[in-house]
Design an enzyme around this catalytic site. Structure first.
Site, PDB file in Angstrom:
ATOM      1  N   TYR A 127       0.794  -1.232   0.000  1.00  0.00           N
ATOM      2  CA  TYR A 127       0.000   0.000   0.000  1.00  0.00           C
ATOM      3  C   TYR A 127       0.828   1.284   0.000  1.00  0.00           C
ATOM      4  CZ  TYR A 127      -3.451  -3.513   1.109  1.00  0.00           C
ATOM      5  OH  TYR A 127      -4.230  -4.638   1.054  1.00  0.00           O
ATOM      6  N   PRO A 140     -11.100  -0.369  -2.691  1.00  0.00           N
ATOM      7  CA  PRO A 140     -12.316  -1.075  -3.090  1.00  0.00           C
ATOM      8  C   PRO A 140     -13.567  -0.246  -2.771  1.00  0.00           C
ATOM      9  CG  PRO A 140     -10.950  -2.392  -1.589  1.00  0.00           C
ATOM     10  CD  PRO A 140     -10.493  -0.972  -1.495  1.00  0.00           C
ATOM     11  N   HIS A 363      -7.480   1.259   1.244  1.00  0.00           N
ATOM     12  CA  HIS A 363      -7.197  -0.123   1.604  1.00  0.00           C
ATOM     13  C   HIS A 363      -6.093  -0.312   2.667  1.00  0.00           C
ATOM     14  CE1 HIS A 363      -7.548  -4.320   1.076  1.00  0.00           C
ATOM     15  NE2 HIS A 363      -7.719  -4.369  -0.217  1.00  0.00           N
ATOM     16  N   LYS A 439     -24.663 -20.483  -2.075  1.00  0.00           N
ATOM     17  CA  LYS A 439     -23.822 -21.482  -1.376  1.00  0.00           C
ATOM     18  C   LYS A 439     -24.552 -22.821  -1.280  1.00  0.00           C
ATOM     19  CE  LYS A 439     -23.034 -18.734   2.291  1.00  0.00           C
ATOM     20  NZ  LYS A 439     -22.506 -18.317   3.590  1.00  0.00           N
ATOM     21  N   LYS A 443     -22.881 -26.727  -1.352  1.00  0.00           N
ATOM     22  CA  LYS A 443     -22.979 -27.392  -0.040  1.00  0.00           C
ATOM     23  C   LYS A 443     -23.745 -28.708  -0.177  1.00  0.00           C
ATOM     24  CE  LYS A 443     -23.067 -23.501   3.224  1.00  0.00           C
ATOM     25  NZ  LYS A 443     -23.953 -22.782   4.137  1.00  0.00           N
ATOM     26  N   HIS A 445     -23.784 -30.631  -2.521  1.00  0.00           N
ATOM     27  CA  HIS A 445     -22.908 -31.636  -3.143  1.00  0.00           C
ATOM     28  C   HIS A 445     -21.639 -31.846  -2.318  1.00  0.00           C
ATOM     29  CE1 HIS A 445     -25.228 -32.170  -6.833  1.00  0.00           C
ATOM     30  NE2 HIS A 445     -25.481 -30.871  -6.773  1.00  0.00           N
ATOM     31  N   ASP A 450     -16.848 -21.613  -1.826  1.00  0.00           N
ATOM     32  CA  ASP A 450     -15.808 -20.718  -2.338  1.00  0.00           C
ATOM     33  C   ASP A 450     -14.957 -21.430  -3.382  1.00  0.00           C
ATOM     34  OD1 ASP A 450     -14.339 -18.088  -2.045  1.00  0.00           O
ATOM     35  OD2 ASP A 450     -12.708 -19.531  -1.735  1.00  0.00           O
ATOM     36  N   SER A 476      -7.521 -14.878   4.445  1.00  0.00           N
ATOM     37  CA  SER A 476      -7.325 -14.133   5.681  1.00  0.00           C
ATOM     38  C   SER A 476      -6.220 -14.748   6.538  1.00  0.00           C
ATOM     39  CB  SER A 476      -8.638 -14.138   6.463  1.00  0.00           C
ATOM     40  OG  SER A 476      -8.439 -13.488   7.688  1.00  0.00           O
ATOM     41  N   ARG A 524      -9.676 -26.082  -1.820  1.00  0.00           N
ATOM     42  CA  ARG A 524      -9.964 -25.994  -0.378  1.00  0.00           C
ATOM     43  C   ARG A 524      -8.705 -26.327   0.438  1.00  0.00           C
ATOM     44  NH1 ARG A 524     -12.944 -23.059   3.082  1.00  0.00           N
ATOM     45  NH2 ARG A 524     -11.397 -23.445   4.658  1.00  0.00           N
ATOM     46  N   SER A 574     -11.444 -12.009  -4.888  1.00  0.00           N
ATOM     47  CA  SER A 574     -11.641 -11.995  -3.444  1.00  0.00           C
ATOM     48  C   SER A 574     -13.094 -12.303  -3.098  1.00  0.00           C
ATOM     49  CB  SER A 574     -11.286 -10.611  -2.907  1.00  0.00           C
ATOM     50  OG  SER A 574     -11.324 -10.631  -1.519  1.00  0.00           O
ATOM     51  N   GLN A 575     -13.262 -13.116  -2.080  1.00  0.00           N
ATOM     52  CA  GLN A 575     -14.609 -13.296  -1.547  1.00  0.00           C
ATOM     53  C   GLN A 575     -14.789 -12.331  -0.384  1.00  0.00           C
ATOM     54  OE1 GLN A 575     -17.269 -16.083   1.295  1.00  0.00           O
ATOM     55  NE2 GLN A 575     -15.952 -17.264  -0.050  1.00  0.00           N
TER      56      GLN A 575
HETATM   57  N1  COA Z   1     -19.582 -29.407   2.356  1.00  0.00           N
HETATM   58  C1  COA Z   1     -20.596 -28.681   2.833  1.00  0.00           C
HETATM   59  N2  COA Z   1     -20.456 -27.391   3.271  1.00  0.00           N
HETATM   60  C2  COA Z   1     -19.225 -26.833   3.183  1.00  0.00           C
HETATM   61  C3  COA Z   1     -18.122 -27.548   2.681  1.00  0.00           C
HETATM   62  C4  COA Z   1     -18.335 -28.903   2.252  1.00  0.00           C
HETATM   63  N3  COA Z   1     -17.341 -29.646   1.768  1.00  0.00           N
HETATM   64  N4  COA Z   1     -17.047 -26.748   2.726  1.00  0.00           N
HETATM   65  C5  COA Z   1     -17.454 -25.573   3.239  1.00  0.00           C
HETATM   66  N5  COA Z   1     -18.768 -25.623   3.532  1.00  0.00           N
HETATM   67  C6  COA Z   1     -19.594 -24.584   4.141  1.00  0.00           C
HETATM   68  C7  COA Z   1     -18.895 -23.924   5.330  1.00  0.00           C
HETATM   69  O1  COA Z   1     -19.153 -24.610   6.504  1.00  0.00           O
HETATM   70  C8  COA Z   1     -19.511 -22.541   5.314  1.00  0.00           C
HETATM   71  O2  COA Z   1     -20.805 -22.632   5.881  1.00  0.00           O
HETATM   72  P1  COA Z   1     -21.655 -21.312   6.364  1.00  0.00           P
HETATM   73  O3  COA Z   1     -22.162 -20.628   5.150  1.00  0.00           O
HETATM   74  O4  COA Z   1     -22.766 -21.923   7.135  1.00  0.00           O
HETATM   75  O5  COA Z   1     -20.714 -20.479   7.171  1.00  0.00           O
HETATM   76  C9  COA Z   1     -19.698 -22.251   3.851  1.00  0.00           C
HETATM   77  O6  COA Z   1     -19.752 -23.522   3.206  1.00  0.00           O
HETATM   78  C10 COA Z   1     -18.615 -21.411   3.245  1.00  0.00           C
HETATM   79  O7  COA Z   1     -17.376 -22.083   3.254  1.00  0.00           O
HETATM   80  P2  COA Z   1     -16.334 -21.922   2.048  1.00  0.00           P
HETATM   81  O8  COA Z   1     -17.075 -21.607   0.812  1.00  0.00           O
HETATM   82  O9  COA Z   1     -15.431 -23.094   2.009  1.00  0.00           O
HETATM   83  O10 COA Z   1     -15.554 -20.603   2.356  1.00  0.00           O
HETATM   84  P3  COA Z   1     -15.028 -19.952   3.692  1.00  0.00           P
HETATM   85  O11 COA Z   1     -16.168 -19.286   4.377  1.00  0.00           O
HETATM   86  O12 COA Z   1     -14.216 -20.919   4.459  1.00  0.00           O
HETATM   87  O13 COA Z   1     -14.129 -18.806   3.080  1.00  0.00           O
HETATM   88  C11 COA Z   1     -12.133 -17.787   2.287  1.00  0.00           C
HETATM   89  C12 COA Z   1     -12.962 -19.065   2.337  1.00  0.00           C
HETATM   90  C13 COA Z   1     -10.863 -18.045   1.532  1.00  0.00           C
HETATM   91  C14 COA Z   1     -12.910 -16.701   1.551  1.00  0.00           C
HETATM   92  C15 COA Z   1     -11.855 -17.346   3.743  1.00  0.00           C
HETATM   93  O14 COA Z   1     -11.097 -18.328   4.371  1.00  0.00           O
HETATM   94  C16 COA Z   1     -11.066 -16.073   3.836  1.00  0.00           C
HETATM   95  O15 COA Z   1      -9.849 -16.099   3.945  1.00  0.00           O
HETATM   96  N6  COA Z   1     -11.749 -14.904   3.803  1.00  0.00           N
HETATM   97  C17 COA Z   1     -11.125 -13.604   3.884  1.00  0.00           C
HETATM   98  C18 COA Z   1     -10.904 -13.049   2.507  1.00  0.00           C
HETATM   99  C19 COA Z   1     -10.555 -11.594   2.553  1.00  0.00           C
HETATM  100  O16 COA Z   1      -9.871 -11.108   3.415  1.00  0.00           O
HETATM  101  N7  COA Z   1     -11.059 -10.860   1.534  1.00  0.00           N
HETATM  102  C20 COA Z   1     -10.971  -9.447   1.491  1.00  0.00           C
HETATM  103  C21 COA Z   1      -9.856  -8.895   0.715  1.00  0.00           C
HETATM  104  S1  COA Z   1     -10.079  -7.155   0.556  1.00  0.00           S
END
Ligand code: COA
Length: 646
Positions: A127, A140, A363, A439, A443, A445, A450, A476, A524, A574-575
């Site tokens: 930054y 952003p 940012h 989602k 889920k 499946h 993500d 994160s 993952r 990014s998510q």
């Molecule tokens: N089967 C069923 N459900 C599953 C699954 C599986 N195999 N894997 C994950 N899920 C579920 C999780 O339990 C979670 O449930 P919820 O909606 O009830 O909370 C949901 O699916 C989402 O999980 P997933 O899609 O795997 O993503 P995550 O929430 O773990 O996020 C990242 C992943 C990478 C986005 C997160 O770890 C991260 O780092 N976020 C920060 C990003 C950031 O800083 N961005 C900003 C930049 S400016």
């Protein structure tokens, strides 16, 4: 219960059982706790520090592990010849007694001495040393759905409630009663929440800095509001420390509105959109005048800024969110709202007379999640709170900030306007609401949503370009004290194999599904590695900076083509999940790249896709549609091949 005690060693022993249980429940749920009411209504001094001290320190990953992963991530994105060359450089670098070991020791020593070996380096490299304009290239935006007002009254009413909501959130920050967030069951560093209010970036000739007044003895009690390019200081607390009510805020906004009806003012704020070196020179020129200096200081110190925007050109409902995203990111140009900003300000809420609504944030102090968590709180606050008539208390007229514009400053403003208009012309943005599923489908499946989305993105890109590219997804690092982010590299051999197979008529559906599952799992696995501090990118950066600090020449492994390709992120993604039906957006990080951000909700997904018009090879709308197609095709494939997957 013992876990709880570990994290809260100074928790007041007088805490009522109910409140105590409330926290414990939050921990047990292993979910991020958005929008929970503060678990303690008044100040809990030391709670923040106690939490922070309970967090682990960011590890330095083992040297060999990082370089093994590095070679693996290169496989899908560089040629065999380049990879062969890089293998040799890596072998030399990690050899016993080699440069790699020496730098690794230096890093490990740094990690022992510092709270977080990466935090400061990252802040500067990503930054403060970055010289491109913060507009489009770094800051952003967040787009909220269009609100149901279409005039100044509605705009001010909405703004007043929004300000009250942010102040409500601020109370939790000030009282140290913000509920701790969790990721994968682990508590997260909450430091970023303390950086987003009362702070501002300051331009410097070689590097910038950030000031934060939140914890200063004379912490600000005012915000800044800008309307028709004119800035005002608005006191938002009464003398007894209580915040003004939404009704009072509305009356104050009305006074400002009425005294800023002329539109012929110089848009001083547009200076902040310049290349950082240019802005730094203009800044020192601007601040030569005492009045200007005081005005700039007030903006920097204010808790946050509210931009009351003029209406933007009307577009169809389908185009609305894309246009609003541009309004948030750059304001639409010098003839629109680009001068109605102070882009260095950490947090600026943007409310248009036409019902557009969102924000832009600088940012350097924080990532998206704390920002949208604040948005979630404000939206919920506004939904629950009605504006009630407050008793008439005479409030003084908000102070207009004056600027003396010399011919030199005027010339700087004209240059900034021109550059801003070039950036506006160049940014291509598509916001897509993917309505078919969210989602829920991945889920069902048993796949990570993500990872599913990232694999779909790889498929969409492959279909457009017949190759994959270096892809960045933010992960994160907030499980660690002062953690920011590392990179999930979404382009893998597995995602490439799947993308190739998907449209190959010679492949059976069962094979395609197996490849999809493998790609999703690989993603993952990388995510888990990244959030546990074992990804490669920040480690590679650390080794490079350590070489710089040790005054040795940059090792060859950081100078070859593979490294350059790996760092050229054609897809920067990014998510940023939110409860609110919003989406974050940002610009691409390379001239021939895309910026993709998404908010996966339970039954739909909001995407923003950006690109540069000056690049003939990229097209935001085309990638967005490709992404929609890829997600749908993956779902259909899963539905058509249920048995093979058992
Ligand atoms: N089967 C069923 N459900 C599953 C699954 C599986 N195999 N894997 C994950 N899920 C579920 C999780 O339990 C979670 O449930 P919820 O909606 O009830 O909370 C949901 O699916 C989402 O999980 P997933 O899609 O795997 O993503 P995550 O929430 O773990 O996020 C990242 C992943 C990478 C986005 C997160 O770890 C991260 O780092 N976020 C920060 C990003 C950031 O800083 N961005 C900003 C930049 S400016």
């Amino acid at each position: 219960m013992s876990v709880f005690v570990t994290f809260w060693p100074v928790w007041p022993s007088t805490l009522p059982v109910l409140e105590y249980y409330g926290v414990f429940q939050v921990k047990q749920s292993k979910k991020p706790c958005y929008l929970v009411r503060p678990i303690w209504p008044t100040k809990v001094s030391g709670r923040y520090l106690a939490h922070q001290q309970g967090l682990p320190k960011l590890p330095v990953p083992p040297l060999k592990q990082t370089f093994e992963h590095y070679l693996t991530v290169l496989e899908p994105i560089v040629s065999e010849q380049e990879l062969l060359h890089t293998r040799k450089l890596v072998a030399e670098f990690v050899s016993p007694g080699g440069v790699g070991e020496r730098l690794q020791k230096g890093l490990e020593q740094r990690a022992r001495k510092m709270e977080n070996w990466l935090a400061d380096w990252w802040l500067h490299t990503a930054y403060l040393d970055y010289r491109m304009p913060v507009v489009v290239h770094s800051s952003p935006g967040v787009v909220l759905p269009r609100m149901d007002f279409n005039d100044g009254q509605g705009q001010m009413r909405f703004a007043a409630k929004l300000i009250a909501g942010v102040l409500d959130f601020k109370t939790m920050i000030d009282n140290e009663t913000l509920p701790v967030e969790y990721l994968g069951g682990s508590p997260l560093c909450m430091n970023q929440y303390y950086q987003i209010l009362s702070s501002c970036r300051i331009p410097g000739l070689k590097k910038d800095s950030v000031v934060n007044y939140a914890r200063s003895k004379r912490a600000p009690t005012f915000i800044t509001v800008v309307h028709n390019y004119q800035f005002f200081v608005l006191d938002v607390y009464n003398s007894d420390g209580t915040p003004l009510t939404a009704d009072q805020l509305y009356m104050q906004l009305e006074k400002m509105w009425n005294s800023s009806l002329q539109t012929n003012k110089e848009p001083v704020g547009i200076l902040t959109s310049q290349h950082r070196n240019t802005w730094a020179k203009a800044y020192s020129n601007l601040l030569k005048d005492k009045t200007n200096k005081e005005s700039v200081h007030a903006i920097q110190k204010s808790i946050f800024t509210v931009c009351l925007d003029a209406p933007m050109p009307r577009v169809s409902d389908e185009m609305y969110r894309s246009r609003a995203a541009l309004q948030m990111l750059h304001g639409g140009g010098s003839r629109r709202n680009s001068g109605n900003r102070w882009f260095d300000k950490t947090l600026q809420f943007i409310i248009g007379e036409d019902g557009s609504c969102g924000l832009i944030y600088e940012h350097a102090p924080a990532e998206g999640p704390p920002i949208v968590s604040l948005v979630d709180h404000v939206v919920e606050y506004m939904r629950k709170t009605d504006m009630v008539r407050s008793p008439m208390v005479p409030l003084s007229m908000p102070r207009k900030l004056r600027f003396n514009i010399t011919p030199e400053i005027k010339a700087d403003i004209e240059k900034a306007k021109q550059n801003m208009n070039i950036m506006v012309q160049d940014l291509d943005m598509k916001v897509l609401v993917f309505p078919h599923f969210g989602k829920n489908i991945p889920k069902s499946h048993k796949m990570s949503p993500d990872a599913f989305i990232q694999v779909a993105l790889q498929l969409a890109y492959f279909r457009m370009y017949r190759r994959c590219c270096s892809t960045y997804e933010s992960a994160s690092l907030r499980m660690f004290r002062l953690g920011r982010t590392d990179t999930i590299r979404s382009a893998s051999i597995d995602s490439l194999d799947f993308a190739r197979a998907m449209d190959d008529s010679a492949k059976l559906n069962t094979e395609k599904v197996a490849l999809m599952e493998k790609a999703v799992k690989a993603h993952r696995t990388y995510t888990d590695m990244a959030i546990r501090g074992q990804a490669i990118d920040r480690h590679l950066l650390g080794l490079r900076l350590q070489a710089h600090d040790d005054l040795i020449s940059i090792p060859k492994v950081f100078m070859d083509t593979s490294y350059a390709v790996a760092m050229h992120y054609n897809l920067s993604t990014s998510q940023v999940p939110a409860k609110t039906d919003c989406v974050m957006c940002f610009g691409p990080v390379v001239p021939d790249g895309y910026g993709v951000c998404y908010n996966p909700m339970e039954d739909h997904i909001n995407f923003s896709v950006s690109a540069f018009n000056s690049c003939a090879e990229t097209n935001a709308t085309e990638l967005a549609h490709g992404l929609e197609g890829a997600l749908l095709d993956m779902k259909v494939l899963l539905e058509q091949t249920p048995k093979a997957r058992l």
